[in-house]
Design a protein around this motif. Sequence first.
Motif, PDB file in Angstrom:
ATOM      1  N   PRO A 294       0.811  -1.218   0.000  1.00  0.00           N
ATOM      2  CA  PRO A 294       0.000   0.000   0.000  1.00  0.00           C
ATOM      3  C   PRO A 294       0.849   1.275   0.000  1.00  0.00           C
ATOM      4  CG  PRO A 294      -0.950  -1.596   1.497  1.00  0.00           C
ATOM      5  CD  PRO A 294       0.380  -2.157   1.037  1.00  0.00           C
ATOM      6  N   THR A 295       1.965   1.283   0.704  1.00  0.00           N
ATOM      7  CA  THR A 295       2.811   2.485   0.738  1.00  0.00           C
ATOM      8  C   THR A 295       3.359   2.814  -0.640  1.00  0.00           C
ATOM      9  OG1 THR A 295       4.673   1.104   1.441  1.00  0.00           O
ATOM     10  CG2 THR A 295       3.495   2.301   3.168  1.00  0.00           C
ATOM     11  N   THR A 296       3.655   1.794  -1.429  1.00  0.00           N
ATOM     12  CA  THR A 296       4.145   2.017  -2.795  1.00  0.00           C
ATOM     13  C   THR A 296       3.050   2.638  -3.651  1.00  0.00           C
ATOM     14  OG1 THR A 296       5.660   0.142  -2.597  1.00  0.00           O
ATOM     15  CG2 THR A 296       5.167   0.917  -4.825  1.00  0.00           C
ATOM     16  N   LEU A 297       1.848   2.058  -3.578  1.00  0.00           N
ATOM     17  CA  LEU A 297       0.739   2.606  -4.361  1.00  0.00           C
ATOM     18  C   LEU A 297       0.430   4.035  -3.918  1.00  0.00           C
ATOM     19  CD1 LEU A 297      -1.448   2.327  -6.489  1.00  0.00           C
ATOM     20  CD2 LEU A 297      -2.892   1.210  -4.763  1.00  0.00           C
TER      21      LEU A 297
ATOM     22  N   HIS B 292     -13.476   2.893  -1.204  1.00  0.00           N
ATOM     23  CA  HIS B 292     -12.656   2.352  -2.288  1.00  0.00           C
ATOM     24  C   HIS B 292     -11.506   3.315  -2.574  1.00  0.00           C
ATOM     25  CE1 HIS B 292     -15.867   4.775  -4.126  1.00  0.00           C
ATOM     26  NE2 HIS B 292     -14.906   5.209  -4.929  1.00  0.00           N
ATOM     27  N   ILE B 293     -10.519   2.810  -3.265  1.00  0.00           N
ATOM     28  CA  ILE B 293      -9.371   3.631  -3.630  1.00  0.00           C
ATOM     29  C   ILE B 293      -9.821   4.625  -4.696  1.00  0.00           C
ATOM     30  CG2 ILE B 293      -7.026   3.651  -4.560  1.00  0.00           C
ATOM     31  CD1 ILE B 293      -6.705   0.804  -3.403  1.00  0.00           C
ATOM     32  N   LYS B 294      -9.447   5.848  -4.516  1.00  0.00           N
ATOM     33  CA  LYS B 294      -9.890   6.946  -5.368  1.00  0.00           C
ATOM     34  C   LYS B 294      -9.593   6.662  -6.850  1.00  0.00           C
ATOM     35  CE  LYS B 294      -9.966  11.945  -5.414  1.00  0.00           C
ATOM     36  NZ  LYS B 294      -9.513  13.140  -4.707  1.00  0.00           N
ATOM     37  N   GLY B 295     -10.632   6.836  -7.655  1.00  0.00           N
ATOM     38  CA  GLY B 295     -10.478   6.680  -9.097  1.00  0.00           C
ATOM     39  C   GLY B 295     -10.389   5.255  -9.596  1.00  0.00           C
ATOM     40  N   CYS B 296     -10.653   4.282  -8.729  1.00  0.00           N
ATOM     41  CA  CYS B 296     -10.514   2.884  -9.161  1.00  0.00           C
ATOM     42  C   CYS B 296     -11.547   2.524 -10.215  1.00  0.00           C
ATOM     43  CB  CYS B 296     -10.628   1.945  -7.962  1.00  0.00           C
ATOM     44  SG  CYS B 296     -12.306   1.801  -7.271  1.00  0.00           S
ATOM     45  N   TYR B 297     -11.218   1.497 -10.976  1.00  0.00           N
ATOM     46  CA  TYR B 297     -12.171   0.878 -11.887  1.00  0.00           C
ATOM     47  C   TYR B 297     -12.812  -0.245 -11.072  1.00  0.00           C
ATOM     48  CZ  TYR B 297      -9.031   2.735 -15.618  1.00  0.00           C
ATOM     49  OH  TYR B 297      -8.240   3.499 -16.437  1.00  0.00           O
TER      50      TYR B 297
ATOM     51  N   LYS C  61      -6.122  -3.895   4.136  1.00  0.00           N
ATOM     52  CA  LYS C  61      -4.864  -3.265   4.564  1.00  0.00           C
ATOM     53  C   LYS C  61      -4.838  -1.788   4.159  1.00  0.00           C
ATOM     54  CE  LYS C  61      -0.703  -3.468   6.271  1.00  0.00           C
ATOM     55  NZ  LYS C  61      -0.541  -3.485   7.724  1.00  0.00           N
ATOM     56  N   TRP C  62      -5.299  -1.484   2.955  1.00  0.00           N
ATOM     57  CA  TRP C  62      -5.317  -0.097   2.470  1.00  0.00           C
ATOM     58  C   TRP C  62      -6.099   0.796   3.434  1.00  0.00           C
ATOM     59  CZ3 TRP C  62      -2.964   2.672  -1.301  1.00  0.00           C
ATOM     60  CH2 TRP C  62      -3.489   3.937  -1.582  1.00  0.00           C
ATOM     61  N   GLN C  63      -7.299   0.354   3.825  1.00  0.00           N
ATOM     62  CA  GLN C  63      -8.133   1.202   4.676  1.00  0.00           C
ATOM     63  C   GLN C  63      -7.530   1.364   6.066  1.00  0.00           C
ATOM     64  OE1 GLN C  63     -10.302   0.399   7.486  1.00  0.00           O
ATOM     65  NE2 GLN C  63      -9.548  -1.698   7.528  1.00  0.00           N
ATOM     66  N   GLU C  64      -6.764   0.390   6.536  1.00  0.00           N
ATOM     67  CA  GLU C  64      -6.089   0.545   7.833  1.00  0.00           C
ATOM     68  C   GLU C  64      -5.108   1.712   7.786  1.00  0.00           C
ATOM     69  OE1 GLU C  64      -4.167  -3.139   8.800  1.00  0.00           O
ATOM     70  OE2 GLU C  64      -6.076  -4.206   9.034  1.00  0.00           O
ATOM     71  N   GLU C  65      -4.434   1.845   6.660  1.00  0.00           N
ATOM     72  CA  GLU C  65      -3.410   2.874   6.520  1.00  0.00           C
ATOM     73  C   GLU C  65      -3.943   4.181   5.936  1.00  0.00           C
ATOM     74  OE1 GLU C  65       0.367   1.543   4.939  1.00  0.00           O
ATOM     75  OE2 GLU C  65      -0.066  -0.504   5.566  1.00  0.00           O
ATOM     76  N   TYR C  66      -4.884   4.091   4.995  1.00  0.00           N
ATOM     77  CA  TYR C  66      -5.293   5.279   4.239  1.00  0.00           C
ATOM     78  C   TYR C  66      -6.802   5.494   4.165  1.00  0.00           C
ATOM     79  CZ  TYR C  66      -0.476   4.648   2.800  1.00  0.00           C
ATOM     80  OH  TYR C  66       0.880   4.468   2.810  1.00  0.00           O
ATOM     81  N   GLY C  67      -7.581   4.798   4.993  1.00  0.00           N
ATOM     82  CA  GLY C  67      -9.035   4.937   4.944  1.00  0.00           C
ATOM     83  C   GLY C  67      -9.506   6.378   5.117  1.00  0.00           C
TER      84      GLY C  67
END
Length: 151
Positions: free
Chosen positions: A16-19, A47-52, A127-133
């Motif tokens: 997630p940090t890389t993305l 959801h992750i911003k701009g995702c498909y 994992k993404w939402q834990e770090e960047y939610g």
Amino acid sequence: MANKLYSLSDLKFIKPTTLRSWFTQKSSPHGKFCIVDVRDSDFVGGHIKGCYHYPAANFHYTLNDLYLQIFNDKVNDVVFHCALSQVRGPSSTLKFLRSIDDIKDPELKTYLQNNIHVYILKGGFTKWQEEYGNDNEVTEGYDKEIWEFGS
């Protein structure tokens, strides 16, 4: 030409940090990037911003649409994920990679074969939402309660 037989060992994972750094840089290592979220009903809650959004349940039927969207958007790096990136994310990634050779349009097929790099988000959206939610620059529609009590 026979289809390349991709297996789980061919898949590349990114953290997630890389993305997140790609968002900061507004670019990925090879140019433009996109995120493909293959969650089904569990797409609610953020959801992750701009995702498909291409749900895994009917992913095979929407593959051509995804190929065209990547081609039209001139994407170079494609990041797949589901909730944990353990089943649906890797499975959809393999379907995506294995089906490229079956594309009839030569321009589309050549672009996808020569210009894209495919990854899976390690730990998925969980994992993404834990770090960047709560990070509105990279996450949309986030509902913390769903993730605190719904998982």
